[in-house]
Write a protein that holds these residues in place. Structure first.
Motif, short mmCIF file in Angstrom:
data_model
loop_
_atom_site.label_atom_id
_atom_site.label_comp_id
_atom_site.label_asym_id
_atom_site.label_seq_id
_atom_site.Cartn_x
_atom_site.Cartn_y
_atom_site.Cartn_z
N SER A 281 0.82 -1.20 0.00
CA SER A 281 0.00 0.00 0.00
C SER A 281 0.86 1.26 0.00
O SER A 281 1.86 1.35 0.71
CB SER A 281 -0.90 0.01 1.24
N ASP A 282 0.43 2.24 -0.80
CA ASP A 282 1.00 3.58 -0.74
C ASP A 282 0.11 4.48 0.13
O ASP A 282 0.40 5.64 0.31
CB ASP A 282 1.12 4.17 -2.14
N GLY A 283 -0.97 3.92 0.64
CA GLY A 283 -1.94 4.71 1.41
C GLY A 283 -3.22 4.86 0.63
O GLY A 283 -3.63 3.95 -0.09
N TYR A 284 -3.81 6.02 0.72
CA TYR A 284 -5.08 6.24 0.03
C TYR A 284 -5.24 7.71 -0.30
O TYR A 284 -4.47 8.57 0.13
CB TYR A 284 -6.25 5.75 0.87
N LEU A 285 -6.23 7.98 -1.10
CA LEU A 285 -6.65 9.35 -1.37
C LEU A 285 -8.12 9.43 -1.01
O LEU A 285 -8.85 8.44 -1.06
CB LEU A 285 -6.38 9.75 -2.82
N THR A 286 -8.54 10.60 -0.59
CA THR A 286 -9.93 10.80 -0.25
C THR A 286 -10.58 11.60 -1.37
O THR A 286 -10.08 12.66 -1.73
CB THR A 286 -10.07 11.56 1.09
N ALA A 287 -11.62 11.05 -1.93
CA ALA A 287 -12.30 11.71 -3.03
C ALA A 287 -13.72 11.19 -3.14
O ALA A 287 -14.01 10.07 -2.72
CB ALA A 287 -11.56 11.44 -4.34
N GLN B 46 -16.03 -2.06 3.03
CA GLN B 46 -15.36 -0.76 3.16
C GLN B 46 -16.29 0.22 3.86
O GLN B 46 -17.37 0.51 3.38
CB GLN B 46 -14.97 -0.24 1.76
N LYS B 47 -15.86 0.73 4.99
CA LYS B 47 -16.69 1.64 5.77
C LYS B 47 -16.55 3.09 5.33
O LYS B 47 -17.40 3.92 5.63
CB LYS B 47 -16.33 1.51 7.25
N ALA B 48 -15.49 3.43 4.65
CA ALA B 48 -15.26 4.80 4.18
C ALA B 48 -15.14 4.79 2.66
O ALA B 48 -14.03 4.76 2.12
CB ALA B 48 -14.01 5.37 4.82
N PRO B 49 -16.28 4.80 1.95
CA PRO B 49 -16.21 4.66 0.49
C PRO B 49 -15.48 5.80 -0.21
O PRO B 49 -15.10 5.67 -1.36
CB PRO B 49 -17.67 4.59 0.05
N SER B 50 -15.22 6.89 0.48
CA SER B 50 -14.49 7.97 -0.17
C SER B 50 -12.98 7.77 -0.09
O SER B 50 -12.22 8.53 -0.65
CB SER B 50 -14.87 9.32 0.45
N ALA B 51 -12.54 6.72 0.62
CA ALA B 51 -11.11 6.40 0.69
C ALA B 51 -10.77 5.46 -0.46
O ALA B 51 -11.18 4.31 -0.48
CB ALA B 51 -10.77 5.76 2.03
N VAL B 52 -10.04 5.98 -1.44
CA VAL B 52 -9.63 5.19 -2.59
C VAL B 52 -8.20 4.71 -2.32
O VAL B 52 -7.27 5.52 -2.21
CB VAL B 52 -9.69 6.02 -3.89
N HIS B 53 -8.04 3.42 -2.16
CA HIS B 53 -6.74 2.85 -1.81
C HIS B 53 -5.80 2.87 -3.00
O HIS B 53 -6.21 2.63 -4.13
CB HIS B 53 -6.91 1.44 -1.27
#
Length: 159
Positions: free
Chosen positions: A20-26, A48-55
């Motif tokens: 993983s490089d982390g995520y972006l929020t969008a 996925q509980k936070a659908p705005s977190a794109v891994h």
């Protein structure tokens, strides 16, 4: 220090490890070629509980004397990701040990981690492999001139 295990799968003589490089929020509207409600359903179905977190995931393929990184992560561009180097180290992989980087495409979340914030090459011993049509697309000044304001920055990052 022993390596922390990351999800891996053996395919023939090759080991493929997700890093993983982390995520972006969008907003899910940010994604291309998928209806946001379908993307939300898929995220929900996957737990996925936070659908705005794109891994932002990269993959290391090891075998036949090679260490290949598929995509270079976002590297912290736009406050996206930025965990690839740390997670590679936790997996026991040094940037200098990567001999090939295979880019699937040149969006910022795939190429941003190829250089650090000072502009130095992150993977000094790696050959960069990318399809010539991908390079031609991002280098085409006509494409750049037709790009939206948001996409204009993507061209500059890819270049």
């Amino acid at each position: 220090m022993s390596a922390i295990p990351f999800p891996s799968q053996q395919v023939g003589d090759f080991t493929i490890t997700a890093i993983s490089d982390g995520y972006l929020t969008a907003s899910l509207d940010f994604l291309s070629n998928i209806d946001p409600s379908e993307a939300s359903r898929m995220q929900s179905d996957a737990g996925q509980k936070a659908p705005s977190a794109v891994h932002i995931n990269c993959y290391v393929v090891r075998g036949a004397g090679r260490t290949i990184l598929i995509d270079g992560g976002a590297g912290g561009i736009k406050q996206w990701g930025g965990r690839l180097r740390t997670n590679l180290s936790l997996a026991g992989i040094e940037p200098s040990g990567i001999d090939t980087i295979l880019l699937t495409h040149a969006h910022p979340d795939h190429v941003g981690g190829l250089v650090d914030t000072a502009g130095h090459i992150t993977f000094p011993n790696a050959e960069l492999v990318v399809h010539q049509r991908e390079v031609a697309f991002w280098q085409d000044d006509g494409n750049l001139s037709r790009a939206s304001e948001r996409a204009h920055g993507n061209f500059l990052i890819a270049r």
